[in-house]
Design an enzyme around this catalytic site. Structure first.
Site, short mmCIF file in Angstrom:
data_model
loop_
_atom_site.label_atom_id
_atom_site.label_comp_id
_atom_site.label_asym_id
_atom_site.label_seq_id
_atom_site.Cartn_x
_atom_site.Cartn_y
_atom_site.Cartn_z
CE LYS A 1 -3.26 -10.77 12.05
NZ LYS A 1 -4.29 -9.33 12.07
CB THR A 2 -1.31 -15.99 10.40
OG1 THR A 2 -1.22 -14.81 9.99
CG2 THR A 2 -2.06 -17.33 9.45
CE LYS B 1 -5.55 -4.79 4.72
NZ LYS B 1 -5.83 -5.72 6.41
CB SER C 1 3.65 -7.55 10.41
OG SER C 1 4.65 -8.39 9.89
NE ARG D 1 0.57 -8.45 1.96
CZ ARG D 1 -0.16 -8.49 3.15
NH1 ARG D 1 -0.87 -9.27 3.46
NH2 ARG D 1 0.99 -8.24 4.74
CG HIS E 1 -5.97 -5.37 11.55
ND1 HIS E 1 -4.62 -5.15 11.36
CD2 HIS E 1 -6.23 -5.96 10.23
CE1 HIS E 1 -4.04 -5.37 10.12
NE2 HIS E 1 -5.22 -6.32 9.33
NE ARG F 1 -2.44 -0.86 3.84
CZ ARG F 1 -1.95 0.52 4.25
NH1 ARG F 1 -2.15 1.66 3.79
NH2 ARG F 1 -1.24 0.20 5.54
CG ASP G 1 -6.40 -9.00 7.80
OD1 ASP G 1 -6.00 -9.31 7.88
OD2 ASP G 1 -6.38 -8.24 6.54
#
Length: 540
Positions: free
Chosen positions: A244-245, A202, A240, A324, A222, A61, A259
């Site tokens: 979390k994942t 996003k 990041s 990604r 989020h 982004r 997410d």
């Protein structure tokens, strides 16, 4: 105009103001989009059947080129500043007109999609792309209407994404040739000059982060979320590198989403129909679910092949470290469909504290939860200079500052109300360092972190004895099943406890300094959750 896969309502492109002949593809299947993208030389097919594409100049982004139109709806409600940059309504109309003119003779890929698994709160999206693989990305990332829903479809919000259209900053009001502009009154997102597909995902997340809290008093988040066999939902916040994942992908629990979610009076629902995961250094051993999800229909971005093969080299960082993949959530075996679950019983704030100060797990009261939610803390290893490595503080409000149109206190207040209403537990989990800062201490063992989260989820951790942290005031357990008791108090893991005390005070002051920008619009009950605050330890 040539129309392909035409449905009655989906064919209406009157908003583009053009009668010129052009080819328009409506709601193509993944196979059709992949065939078209290959024919147009937009990318390659990998050995697993996934489609590989490059995003061009922008591999992530561009926050400084993301704007919100300032008008009667947003002027007094949006939290304006470096994140939410105002854009003039007249400039928007002029740029929109230029973009429509540009698209007049272009081949277009149009898709109807939903954002929000709960039918009571979802957005109907009309997505217009100039790239076939972008339309495949949207098929994967947003929710997919069935044929009956397509036949009755009316859009609430429109995305127009044309990477090959570039703005002229001198006349268009943008900062550069690329842009992403949200118009919340006209319900349009314009994206140009960038091929990074995540801008679409996003952009809609930012829209929902405005509409749901502002118009409906629903907490948007989020976060990732999963649910146990008994229906107990859990939420995982984390920036990041915090895990979390990994931690939300529990084989004993079902995935709600990875997410973006909302919390209503009935429970939690996923905004999306897919997952957008980082794949740098991906392996089946480390992330088997993501690895197996990258098959036909999935997209991989900015990756490279191993020499003389069509096998993806996930260790290749030659384009970017932000490689990604985007795939439908149905590619995950234990995902629940529809992506809806009940009231969360446990919330986890994940931090990778490279200073070795935060306990491996601690329990927060309502005030502290709201304060730490606004803070959104983690720390990153900054790299090596002259043989010395130093951790770097990172704060991101509500663990997603870049996507918050409203002041963070709005979201924090809703979180506090939900906690109080449903007696939800909030835990701060340090997946970072213990026994000292990065370079001295060691990383928290994943097995220990998993055991602590399991104990919180099954209720056993809430029943043990706790002690208050001297600086942050939250409750630190004295024991935890399947975890050595001597690692639970971080001070006990340091060779020099006095040095730990010094670093804890330093980190507490860093929290206070970061929070200065929020104080003027933050309620006193949230401020009571700050470090060093004597009343911050009051229970709900």
């Amino acid at each position: 105009m040539q129309e392909i896969a035409l449905a009655p309502q989906t064919s209406d492109l009157a908003f583009l103001d053009s009668n010129q002949s052009r080819k328009v593809h409506y709601n193509l299947s993944p196979a059709e989009l992949i065939e078209t993208a290959l024919a147009r030389k937009e990318g390659f097919l990998t050995s697993t059947g996934a489609f590989m594409a490059d995003t061009g100049t922008f591999t992530g982004r561009s926050p400084k080129d993301r704007f919100i139109v300032m008008d009667h709806k947003t002027r007094d409600s949006v939290w304006w500043g470096d994140i939410n940059i105002p854009f003039d309504p007249e400039k928007f109309e002029a740029l929109y007109a230029k973009m429509k003119s540009f698209l007049a003779d272009k081949e277009l890929f149009v898709r109807d999609a939903f954002a929000g698994a709960d039918p009571n709160h979802r957005l109907n999206l009309k997505i217009v792309n100039t790239l076939a693989w972008h339309n495949l990305f949207c098929h994967n990332m947003f929710l997919r209407p069935n044929e009956d829903e397509k036949a009755q479809f009316n859009a609430d919000f429109t995305i127009i994404c044309a990477p090959d259209f570039q703005a002229d900053p001198a006349t268009d009001g943008t900062r550069s040739a690329n842009f992403a502009i949200l118009n919340l009154s006209k319900r349009i997102i314009l994206i140009g000059g960038t091929g990074y597909a995540g801008e679409m995902k996003k952009g809609i997340f930012s829209v929902l982060n405005f509409i749901l809290p502002h118009d409906k008093q629903i907490l948007s988040m989020h976060c990732s979320a999963n649910v146990g066999k008994d229906g107990d939902a859990a939420i995982f916040f984390g920036l990041s590198g915090t895990g979390k994942t990994t931690l939300s992908a529990d084989p004993n629990r079902n995935l709600i989403g990875d997410d973006e979610h909302a919390w209503t009076e009935h429970g939690v629902f996923n905004f999306e129909g897919g997952c957008y995961a980082k794949v740098i250094d991906l392996s089946r051993e480390k992330e088997p679910e993501i690895w197996d999800a990258i098959r036909f229909g999935a997209v991989v971005e900015n990756t490279r092949f191993k020499p003389n093969t069509r096998e993806v080299d996930y260790s290749n960082k030659s384009v970017t470290e932000n490689t990604r993949t985007a795939y439908p959530i149905t590619h995950i075996d234990h995902a629940i469909i529809p992506s809806i679950a009940g009231i969360p019983k446990n919330i986890f704030f994940l931090t990778a504290d490279a200073f070795g100060v935060m306990p491996p797990i601690s329990k927060l009261n309502k005030n502290q939860a709201m304060y730490h939610f606004i803070s959104g803390y983690t720390a990153k290893v900054a790299g090596t200079e002259m043989g010395i490595t130093e951790p770097k503080l990172t704060f991101s409000a509500c663990f997603g500052a870049a996507f918050l149109p409203l002041h963070p206190s709005v979201y924090a207040k809703l979180l506090g109300q939900k906690m109080e209403q449903h007696d939800t537990h909030v835990w701060l989990v340090n997946t970072g360092w213990t026994g000292g800062a990065y370079g001295v201490g060691q990383r928290m063992k994943l097995s220990h972190t998993r055991a602590m989260i399991s104990a919180a989820l099954n209720g056993s951790l809430a029943k043990v004895a706790f002690q208050k942290h001297p600086v942050f005031g939250f409750e630190v357990p004295l024991t935890c099943p399947n975890v050595p008791h001597n690692i639970l108090n971080p001070r006990d893991t340091w060779a020099d406890p006095n040095l730990y005390d010094q670093k804890a005070v330093e980190l507490g002051k860093a929290f206070e300094q970061n929070f200065e920008k929020f104080k003027d619009l933050t309620a006193e009950e949230i401020l009571r959750g700050a470090p060093f605050h004597s009343s911050g330890n009051e229970e709900i």
